[in-house]
Design an enzyme around this catalytic site. Structure first.
Site, PDB file in Angstrom:
ATOM      1  N   SER A   1      89.608  62.940  45.752  1.00 34.66           N
ATOM      2  CA  SER A   1      91.075  62.390  45.884  1.00 34.66           C
ATOM      3  C   SER A   1      91.926  62.471  44.963  1.00 34.66           C
ATOM      4  O   SER A   1      91.423  63.612  43.727  1.00 34.66           O
ATOM      5  CB  SER A   1      90.639  60.538  45.931  1.00 34.66           C
ATOM      6  OG  SER A   1      90.145  60.174  44.604  1.00 34.66           O
ATOM      7  N   GLY A   2      93.190  62.137  44.995  1.00 30.84           N
ATOM      8  CA  GLY A   2      93.895  62.496  44.019  1.00 30.84           C
ATOM      9  C   GLY A   2      93.503  61.731  42.549  1.00 30.84           C
ATOM     10  O   GLY A   2      93.628  62.396  41.524  1.00 30.84           O
ATOM     11  N   VAL A   3      92.976  60.568  42.505  1.00 28.57           N
ATOM     12  CA  VAL A   3      92.463  60.021  41.013  1.00 28.57           C
ATOM     13  C   VAL A   3      91.335  61.036  40.792  1.00 28.57           C
ATOM     14  O   VAL A   3      91.124  61.245  39.703  1.00 28.57           O
ATOM     15  CB  VAL A   3      92.148  58.777  41.232  1.00 28.57           C
ATOM     16  CG1 VAL A   3      91.209  58.253  40.029  1.00 28.57           C
ATOM     17  CG2 VAL A   3      93.363  57.894  41.541  1.00 28.57           C
TER      18      VAL A   3
ATOM     19  N   TYR B   1      97.944  44.842  50.490  1.00 31.92           N
ATOM     20  CA  TYR B   1      98.076  45.355  49.192  1.00 31.92           C
ATOM     21  C   TYR B   1      98.348  44.132  48.398  1.00 31.92           C
ATOM     22  O   TYR B   1      98.782  43.256  48.751  1.00 31.92           O
ATOM     23  CB  TYR B   1      99.207  46.452  49.053  1.00 31.92           C
ATOM     24  CG  TYR B   1      98.844  47.193  47.686  1.00 31.92           C
ATOM     25  CD1 TYR B   1      97.805  48.150  47.591  1.00 31.92           C
ATOM     26  CD2 TYR B   1     100.017  47.218  46.668  1.00 31.92           C
ATOM     27  CE1 TYR B   1      97.611  48.835  46.355  1.00 31.92           C
ATOM     28  CE2 TYR B   1      99.614  47.928  45.562  1.00 31.92           C
ATOM     29  CZ  TYR B   1      98.795  48.611  45.342  1.00 31.92           C
ATOM     30  OH  TYR B   1      98.580  49.431  44.280  1.00 31.92           O
TER      31      TYR B   1
ATOM     32  N   TYR C   1      88.339  50.794  41.386  1.00 32.32           N
ATOM     33  CA  TYR C   1      89.663  50.811  41.820  1.00 32.32           C
ATOM     34  C   TYR C   1      90.141  51.021  43.045  1.00 32.32           C
ATOM     35  O   TYR C   1      91.332  51.285  43.218  1.00 32.32           O
ATOM     36  CB  TYR C   1      90.260  51.963  40.827  1.00 32.32           C
ATOM     37  CG  TYR C   1      89.889  53.316  41.111  1.00 32.32           C
ATOM     38  CD1 TYR C   1      90.817  53.996  42.334  1.00 32.32           C
ATOM     39  CD2 TYR C   1      88.573  53.748  40.869  1.00 32.32           C
ATOM     40  CE1 TYR C   1      90.295  55.508  42.443  1.00 32.32           C
ATOM     41  CE2 TYR C   1      88.319  55.285  41.250  1.00 32.32           C
ATOM     42  CZ  TYR C   1      89.092  55.978  41.855  1.00 32.32           C
ATOM     43  OH  TYR C   1      88.767  57.265  42.263  1.00 32.32           O
TER      44      TYR C   1
ATOM     45  N   ASN D   1      98.104  58.369  40.325  1.00 32.37           N
ATOM     46  CA  ASN D   1      96.924  58.958  40.149  1.00 32.37           C
ATOM     47  C   ASN D   1      96.277  59.241  38.797  1.00 32.37           C
ATOM     48  O   ASN D   1      95.446  58.648  38.415  1.00 32.37           O
ATOM     49  CB  ASN D   1      96.584  59.689  41.204  1.00 32.37           C
ATOM     50  CG  ASN D   1      96.567  59.478  42.564  1.00 32.37           C
ATOM     51  OD1 ASN D   1      96.234  58.040  42.952  1.00 32.37           O
ATOM     52  ND2 ASN D   1      96.695  60.016  43.586  1.00 32.37           N
TER      53      ASN D   1
END
Length: 374
Positions: free
Chosen positions: A194-196, A94, A285, A167
């Site tokens: 997905s959450g986003v 990350y 992203y 998100n």
């Protein structure tokens, strides 16, 4: 600043030496004084001492709660999700990594128990969420500096509050910051479950935008389609359908998208680019496929397509805390009006964290794992 995410670990059932306790306490708030008279209480926390497979390196440990300094806030955590960024952080993949050992978790909601004498922004009973990544939310309680948290309305649904700061913020900013979209304009995205992705669908619907939502084929595709359409999705397609020549007919009744949101990379992102309107923008992203984004020369020259990236941590770094607070309150308004709900969630007690970690890394999982602290 990494907050309580960066800590000095204590062996389960043992007391932290005074020097280490003090170092841990000051790790999240350099200005916080140590109170020798404060009685330490036990905190259960999910800690990792080195990077690797989360199922192997994350451990449930007992820590000691630091004393509350003048500018500090004692927070009892209520719930905290497991996001892909949490997994990536533990794996060491990350953009920002805390000092080790660290408490996991970048997102969640807690309730203020007590505040220091100079704290003015929050009070006992308030609900708060992290102001930045790396706070270390996978723990039953913690002491944070006041600037490390943001207060939110306490009447929000728990799951919505716990999943608010990552998100939905990412979804809103990508819809607002790259193209000046008007009601009726079209957005295409992959990883739509997905959450986003679910947040994009709902926020886009609230803004009057039309969405084309791409997902991987799966046995329960129709069930997933119905759920995404119930959130406001106009079209739900598989990756395979998007590649078919018949898609030319699809766009006879649909304006070509001016904005594409890519969380996958590889062939999936190539298909998004192929269907973008001239002059359109693809925002990346995430990279679930672990494959590069490839754009043809002709797409860049003759269609003038733009390739951009988005990282919420960088967006916040480039702006004031007040601007992030404004974003949070905007999203709270959508939640209050019923225009934004939490993604499908499975609540898992903290002690069952192994099950939650394993489930969060399984393919085709549409349910976000949320650790509950009670």
């Amino acid at each position: 600043m990494w907050g309580c995410g960066a800590l000095v670990g204590a062996r389960a059932g043992s007391r932290m030496p005074h020097e280490l306790f003090l170092a841990w306490h000051r790790g999240w708030s350099a200005a916080a004084p140590y109170s020798a008279t404060a009685e330490p209480s036990r905190v259960r926390a999910l800690v990792y001492g080195h990077h690797g497979d989360p199922a192997k390196v994350v451990e449930l440990k007992n820590l000691e709660l630091a004393a509350v300094g003048g500018s500090d806030v004692h927070v009892k955590m209520l719930a905290a999700p497991i996001n892909p960024s949490d997994i990536n952080m533990i794996q060491g993949n990350y953009g920002l990594l805390p000092k080790l050992p660290a408490v996991g978790g970048n997102e969640g909601v807690g309730q203020v128990v007590a505040v220091g004498g100079s704290v003015t922004g929050v009070k006992p009973g308030d609900w708060v969420i992290p102001a930045n990544a790396g706070l270390g939310t996978w723990q039953t309680e913690a002491v944070f500096s006041e600037e490390a948290v943001i207060s939110i309305p306490s009447d929000l649904p728990l799951q919505s509050a716990a999943t608010l700061s990552v998100n939905p913020c990412t979804a809103y900013r990508m819809l607002m910051d790259f193209e000046q979209l008007q009601p009726g304009d079209c957005v295409i995205q992959n990883a739509s479950n997905s959450g986003v992705g679910q947040a994009v669908i709902q926020i886009a619907a609230a803004l009057g935008l039309r969405t084309i939502n791409v997902v991987r084929d799966r046995p329960d595709f129709q069930k997933l389609t119905d759920r995404l359409k119930s959130l406001g999705a106009e079209h739900v397609l598989t990756e395979e359908e998007l590649r078919k020549p018949e898609m030319k007919n699809f766009f006879k009744d649909m304006p070509p998208p001016r904005l594409a949101l890519n969380c996958v990379g590889g062939k999936s992102s190539t298909e998004l680019l192929r269907h973008l309107a001239p002059g359109g923008t693809m925002v990346t992203y995430g990279g679930m496929a672990k494959q590069p984004v490839i754009a043809s020369v002709s797409q860049l020259i003759f269609k003038d397509l733009k390739l951009r990236g988005f990282w919420l941590s960088q967006w916040k770094k480039d702006r004031s805390p007040a601007q992030f607070k404004e974003l949070i309150l905007t999203l709270c308004g959508l939640i209050s009006r019923g225009q934004l709900t939490a993604p499908a969630c499975s609540e898992v007690p903290l002690q069952d964290y192994q099950r939650a970690l394993e489930a969060s890394m399984q393919p085709f999982v549409s349910s976000k794992q949320i650790l509950t602290m009670c």
